[in-house]
Design a protein around this motif. Structure first.
Motif, short mmCIF file in Angstrom:
data_model
loop_
_atom_site.label_atom_id
_atom_site.label_comp_id
_atom_site.label_asym_id
_atom_site.label_seq_id
_atom_site.Cartn_x
_atom_site.Cartn_y
_atom_site.Cartn_z
N TYR A 1 17.30 -49.87 -58.73
CA TYR A 1 17.98 -48.75 -58.15
C TYR A 1 19.37 -49.15 -57.72
N CYS A 2 19.36 -50.27 -57.07
CA CYS A 2 20.64 -50.83 -56.61
C CYS A 2 21.88 -51.24 -57.88
N ARG A 3 21.23 -51.80 -58.89
CA ARG A 3 21.62 -52.12 -60.02
C ARG A 3 22.44 -51.17 -60.72
N GLY A 4 21.47 -50.21 -60.88
CA GLY A 4 22.00 -48.70 -61.49
C GLY A 4 23.10 -47.96 -60.76
N GLU A 5 22.74 -48.20 -59.31
CA GLU A 5 24.12 -47.45 -58.73
C GLU A 5 25.27 -48.17 -58.77
N LEU A 6 25.31 -49.68 -58.63
CA LEU A 6 26.48 -50.18 -58.77
C LEU A 6 27.15 -49.92 -60.16
N GLU A 7 26.33 -49.83 -61.25
CA GLU A 7 26.91 -49.62 -62.57
C GLU A 7 27.94 -48.20 -62.44
N VAL A 8 27.38 -47.24 -61.58
CA VAL A 8 27.84 -45.83 -61.59
C VAL A 8 29.18 -46.04 -60.75
N LEU A 9 28.98 -46.71 -59.58
CA LEU A 9 30.16 -47.01 -58.77
C LEU A 9 31.40 -47.89 -59.41
N LYS A 10 30.89 -48.89 -60.20
CA LYS A 10 31.94 -49.89 -61.12
C LYS A 10 32.73 -48.69 -61.78
N GLY A 11 31.95 -47.72 -62.51
CA GLY A 11 32.61 -46.73 -63.60
C GLY A 11 33.63 -45.85 -62.63
N LEU A 12 33.42 -45.49 -61.39
CA LEU A 12 34.30 -44.54 -60.60
C LEU A 12 35.33 -45.43 -60.01
N GLY A 13 35.15 -46.84 -60.05
CA GLY A 13 36.29 -47.54 -59.16
C GLY A 13 37.75 -47.40 -59.86
N GLY A 14 37.85 -47.29 -61.01
CA GLY A 14 39.00 -47.30 -61.68
C GLY A 14 39.83 -45.90 -61.42
N TYR A 15 38.92 -44.98 -61.44
CA TYR A 15 39.28 -43.55 -61.11
C TYR A 15 40.06 -43.48 -59.55
N PHE A 16 39.15 -43.82 -58.70
CA PHE A 16 39.60 -43.91 -57.23
C PHE A 16 40.78 -44.69 -57.01
N ASN A 17 40.79 -45.71 -57.68
CA ASN A 17 42.05 -46.60 -57.44
C ASN A 17 43.29 -45.45 -57.66
N GLN A 18 43.36 -44.76 -58.83
CA GLN A 18 44.45 -43.90 -59.35
C GLN A 18 44.64 -42.77 -58.17
N VAL A 19 43.61 -42.24 -57.66
CA VAL A 19 43.88 -41.48 -56.48
C VAL A 19 43.79 -41.87 -55.14
N ASN A 20 44.27 -43.21 -54.70
CA ASN A 20 44.40 -43.73 -53.43
C ASN A 20 42.76 -43.72 -52.77
N GLY A 21 42.05 -44.16 -53.44
CA GLY A 21 40.74 -44.64 -53.05
C GLY A 21 40.18 -45.76 -53.29
N LYS A 22 39.08 -46.53 -52.78
CA LYS A 22 38.51 -47.81 -52.94
C LYS A 22 36.92 -47.48 -52.83
N VAL A 23 36.27 -48.41 -53.38
CA VAL A 23 34.88 -48.33 -53.46
C VAL A 23 34.33 -49.72 -52.83
N ALA A 24 33.60 -49.62 -51.96
CA ALA A 24 33.10 -50.83 -51.20
C ALA A 24 31.60 -50.79 -51.32
N VAL A 25 31.00 -51.96 -51.47
CA VAL A 25 29.39 -51.98 -51.57
C VAL A 25 28.70 -52.84 -50.31
N VAL A 26 27.84 -52.62 -49.70
CA VAL A 26 27.36 -53.44 -48.42
C VAL A 26 25.99 -53.84 -49.02
N THR A 27 25.98 -55.19 -49.08
CA THR A 27 24.45 -55.45 -49.25
C THR A 27 24.04 -56.71 -48.22
N ARG A 28 22.63 -56.68 -47.95
CA ARG A 28 22.44 -57.71 -47.01
C ARG A 28 21.98 -59.34 -47.47
N GLU A 29 22.42 -59.24 -48.81
CA GLU A 29 22.31 -60.67 -49.47
C GLU A 29 23.41 -61.45 -48.93
#
Length: 199
Positions: free
Chosen positions: A67-95
C-alpha cells in the motif's frame, strides 16, 4: 444472532480504531518544527520545506509494504503538479536510508526525483510521535477488552510493535498550519489523490 462476547469483541475493534484516529493532531494546529533527515543525507528542519511552499506530508511504513508503494506512485505523479503551484511533497518512512528499496537498487522501480518527492527517514519515529500517530495495537486492544469486561484472549491479529497511522497532511506555507488531514488505522485506506488536488 451473535453472542454478547462476540458483539463486545467487534465493539473493541471499533473503539481501538476511533481512539487511534481521534488522537491524531487536529486540523488547524501548527505542525512541530523538527529536524529531519532526507534520503539525500541532508539534515533540515521541517519548516525549511515550508518556505514559500505548501507541503503534503505523508507517512508510510516502508518500501516493503504494497500500500505504501502504491501511495508513493500517486504522490510521485502529483509532485510535478504541486511544484507548479508552490507546493512540495514529502514522504516520511521509519526505514533507514540504506535499507529502503525506495533508493539504491530499488530506486529504479520508483524513479523518485527529489524535486517531485522528498524522502525523509525517521527511524526513531520522532515526528510520528509528535503528531500523535503512534500506537501499539495489542496493548491497546487488551486494555479495551478489560474496560468492556471481556475476560478472554484477544481474537484476531494485532501487532505488538510500535506503529504509525499512515496519515497524510497538508501544511500551509511558512506557518505550517494543518489544513488537511487524512489518517485511518486501516493501512489500505490512504488519502485520495483527488482530495489532495482540491485542498
Amino acid at each position: 444472532m451473535i453472542s454478547k462476547n462476540e458483539f463486545l469483541k467487534q465493539k473493541a475493534v471499533e473503539i481501538l480504531k476511533d481512539r487511534v484516529e481521534n488522537r491524531i493532531i487536529s486540523l488547524g494546529e501548527i505542525a512541530p518544527n523538527v529536524k529531519v533527515k532526507t534520503f539525500s543525507n541532508e539534515t533540515i528542519s521541517l519548516f525549511d520545506l515550508l518556505k514559500n511552499n505548501h507541503l503534503i506530508l505523508s507517512f508510510m511504513r516502508g518500501s516493503w509494504w504494497p500500500y505504501c508503494r502504491g501511495e508513493l506512485e500517486v504522490l510521485k505523479g502529483l509532485g510535478g503538479y504541486f511544484n507548479q503551484v508552490n507546493g512540495k511533497v514529502a514522504v516520511v518512512t521509519r526505514e533507514e536510508i540504506e535499507e529502503s528499496t525506495f533508493v539504491g537498487k530499488g530506486a529504479k522501480l520508483f524513479d523518485i526525483k527529489p524535486e517531485d518527492v522528498i524522502m525523509i527517514s525517521d527511524p526513531k519515529n520522532e515526528l510520528g510521535k509528535l503528531l500523535n500517530l503512534t500506537y501499539r495495537a495489542m496493548d491497546e486492544i487488551k486494555s479495551i477488552y478489560k474496560e468492556l469486561g471481556l475476560d478472554e484472549e484477544v481474537e484476531g491479529y494485532f501487532d505488538t510493535s510500535e506503529l504509525n497511522v499512515p496519515a497524510t497532511f497538508i501544511l500551509t506555507q511558512n506557518e505550517g498550519r494543518i489544513i488537511y488531514k487524512y489518517g485511518k488505522r486501516d493501512v489500505s485506506n490512504r488519502a485520495p489523490g483527488g482530495d489532495l488536488l482540491d485542498t
